[in-house]
Design an enzyme around this catalytic site. Structure first.
Site, PDB file in Angstrom:
ATOM      1  CG  ASP A  74      -2.029   0.976   1.151  1.00  0.00           C
ATOM      2  OD1 ASP A  74      -2.321   1.464   0.038  1.00  0.00           O
ATOM      3  OD2 ASP A  74      -2.634   1.278   2.200  1.00  0.00           O
ATOM      4  CG  ASN A 133      -7.312  -2.860  -6.310  1.00  0.00           C
ATOM      5  OD1 ASN A 133      -6.318  -3.571  -6.183  1.00  0.00           O
ATOM      6  ND2 ASN A 133      -7.670  -1.984  -5.375  1.00  0.00           N
TER       7      ASN A 133
END
Length: 238
Positions: free
Chosen positions: A23, A71
């Site tokens: 991340d 996503n």
């Protein structure tokens, strides 16, 4: 048929299986006034550094959260960029993985991708299937809740309810055959699992670090492994 984990208080110096929620690419780019694609490209370089470091440290399995089932909600241009980087990574790094005796494994429903990318992924997996060294698992279009729901549907179709136990569920998960998950690392300072390996992480050690993924490397992985070595894993025992 239920099996309980072996109770232990000693933590090995090196975890067998490490999973990383990668991340912070976007924030890394924003801090440098760069487009998000630049952050993702830097993130690919971090993947190379970390996979090499994991092999050098003797970690048996490394699982990387590359593209979640959520996503797809990102802008279409960014999704396209991520798919392009995945193609580039496979084409440029497959020879090294094969040479280093690495086995490539995909978890998640990668068949939702374009036909050319599916073929590229399956060829990469096939070319490394006979290797006997460390395992690199890439989570693509992966979501733990969907994984568990699919496992439950398959089991319900062929087994009576009283035969469905922990071992039966584990045998239906995408990670079947991987070592038990020891350590989950999330970069960028966020402290959540984001639908990643929820079943597998039941007794894993969790480590949240502030480092943005593009800045994560061999030293950061060594620090994470050292922190893991200080943990005591009791699995509910004393």
């Amino acid at each position: 048929m239920s099996t309980a984990p072996i109770l232990a208080t000693d933590t090995p110096a090196i975890p067998r299986h490490v999973a990383i929620i990668m991340d912070g690419n976007g924030r890394w780019a924003r801090q440098r006034h760069l487009p998000r694609l630049a952050g993702h490209k830097a993130g690919v370089e971090a993947v190379r550094r970390v996979t090499r470091a994991a092999r050098a440290m003797g970690i048996e399995a490394l699982t990387l959260y590359a593209f979640s089932s959520e996503n797809w909600r990102r802008p279409a241009e960014e999704v396209s960029d991520l798919m392009g980087l995945l193609r580039l990574f496979i084409r440029s790094d497959l020879a090294e993985l094969a040479r280093e005796n690495v086995r490539l494994r995909i978890i998640g429903d990668y068949r939702a991708f374009s036909p050319d990318l599916i073929a590229l992924i399956e060829d990469a997996v096939a070319r490394t299937a006979g290797n006997s060294g460390p395992l690199l698992a890439i989570a693509l279009n992966y979501g733990a809740q969907a994984e568990l729901a699919a496992a439950a549907r398959r089991l319900a179709a062929r087994l009576p309810a009283d035969q469905i136990d922990e071992a039966a569920i584990e045998a239906e998960l995408d990670t079947v055959g991987l070592p038990p998950l020891d350590l989950v690392i999330r970069t960028s300072g966020e402290q959540r699992l984001s639908n990643f390996l929820l079943w597998q992480a039941a007794y894993a050690e969790l480590l949240f670090v502030d480092t943005l993924w593009p800045d994560f490397g061999a030293d950061a992985l060594a620090d994470a492994v050292a922190a893991f070595g200080q943990r005591q894993r009791r699995y509910g025992g004393l």
